[in-house]
Scaffold this motif. Structure first.
Motif, mmCIF file in Angstrom:
data_model
loop_
_atom_site.group_PDB
_atom_site.id
_atom_site.type_symbol
_atom_site.label_atom_id
_atom_site.label_comp_id
_atom_site.label_asym_id
_atom_site.label_seq_id
_atom_site.Cartn_x
_atom_site.Cartn_y
_atom_site.Cartn_z
ATOM 1 N N HIS A 27 0.831 -1.213 0.000
ATOM 2 C CA HIS A 27 0.000 0.000 0.000
ATOM 3 C C HIS A 27 0.865 1.263 0.000
ATOM 4 N N HIS A 78 -3.123 9.740 0.785
ATOM 5 C CA HIS A 78 -2.400 8.660 1.466
ATOM 6 C C HIS A 78 -1.531 9.193 2.602
ATOM 7 N N TRP A 127 -12.874 6.941 0.066
ATOM 8 C CA TRP A 127 -12.329 7.364 1.359
ATOM 9 C C TRP A 127 -13.471 7.796 2.264
ATOM 10 N N ASP A 160 -8.819 4.996 4.249
ATOM 11 C CA ASP A 160 -8.790 4.519 2.861
ATOM 12 C C ASP A 160 -9.654 3.257 2.775
ATOM 13 N N HIS A 164 -7.328 -2.210 -1.993
ATOM 14 C CA HIS A 164 -5.901 -2.443 -1.751
ATOM 15 C C HIS A 164 -5.508 -2.121 -0.304
HETATM 16 FE FE FE Z 1 -4.787 3.456 -0.836
#
Ligand code: FE
Length: 206
Positions: A27, A78, A127, A160, A164
């Motif tokens: 990630h 992120h 998100w 998140d 993934h």
């Molecule tokens: Fe992500």
């Protein structure tokens, strides 16, 4: 390289058992890194090279410059997500944010329930955010790369919910991943700092 991959604020195994080192290898080490690399390719030779990342996100959103926006926003999101977690979290807010959460959601459990409902019901990739919106707090979920940066609200913390983020550890059980984040991982000091600076800017009319 115009934009740099931000340092992870803890070791890659620091969030275990809730998020594995293997997940962070992919990630952070692959997904986040790739967003930054693609952002650098997209901004090469453009006005965006000289902007701060938050400004890149807002300006490329306004101009509908998709590759810059998608990769720039994902790069920013992120970093904000890594900062939203703390390996030493006891899962409990303190200070003025704790009071505001009680006022807004009835209790910490009320906040957790509403945040979980929003994160689990978000269709597809995106998100979930706790934001300051004027005098109140709100929970919002955004799609793909979108964030509150392009709205009038101020993000305090984020999760998140792209696959993934959790598939290696939880497979398709997004609800268990969201539960672990809410109970064990939230960096409430980071959220409080964001609330404090939001309130200072508001008081000074900045
Ligand atoms: Fe992500």
């Amino acid at each position: 390289m115009t934009f740099k991959l931000t340092q992870l604020p803890y070791d890659r195994d620091a969030l275990e058992p809730h998020i594995s080192a293997r997940t962070l290898d992919f990630h952070y080490g692959k997904h986040h890194k790739t967003y930054v690399e693609k952002l650098n390719q997209a901004v090469a030779g453009t006005k965006y090279e000289d902007m701060a990342l938050e400004q890149v996100v807002r300006e490329s959103f306004r101009k509908n410059d998709k590759p810059v926006y998608n990769n720039g926003s994902q790069a920013w999101n992120h970093t904000f997500f890594w900062d939203s977690m703390d390996p030493a979290s006891d899962g409990t807010p303190a200070g003025s944010l704790a009071e505001k959460l009680d006022d807004q959601f009835g209790s910490l459990d009320g906040f957790r329930k509403q945040f979980k409902d929003s994160a689990v019901s978000k269709f597809g990739s995106g998100w979930t955010w706790l934001v300051a919106d004027g005098n109140t707090l709100a929970i919002v979920s955004t799609s793909d790369a979108d964030s509150p940066l392009t709205t009038d609200t101020t993000p305090l913390l984020t999760l998140d919910v792209w696959e993934h983020a959790y598939y290696l550890d939880y497979q398709n059980s997004r609800d268990r991943f969201v539960g672990a984040f809410l109970e064990h991982l939230i960096n409430w000091d980071f959220a409080q700092d964001n609330l404090d600076s939001f309130e200072t800017r508001r008081r000074l009319n900045l």
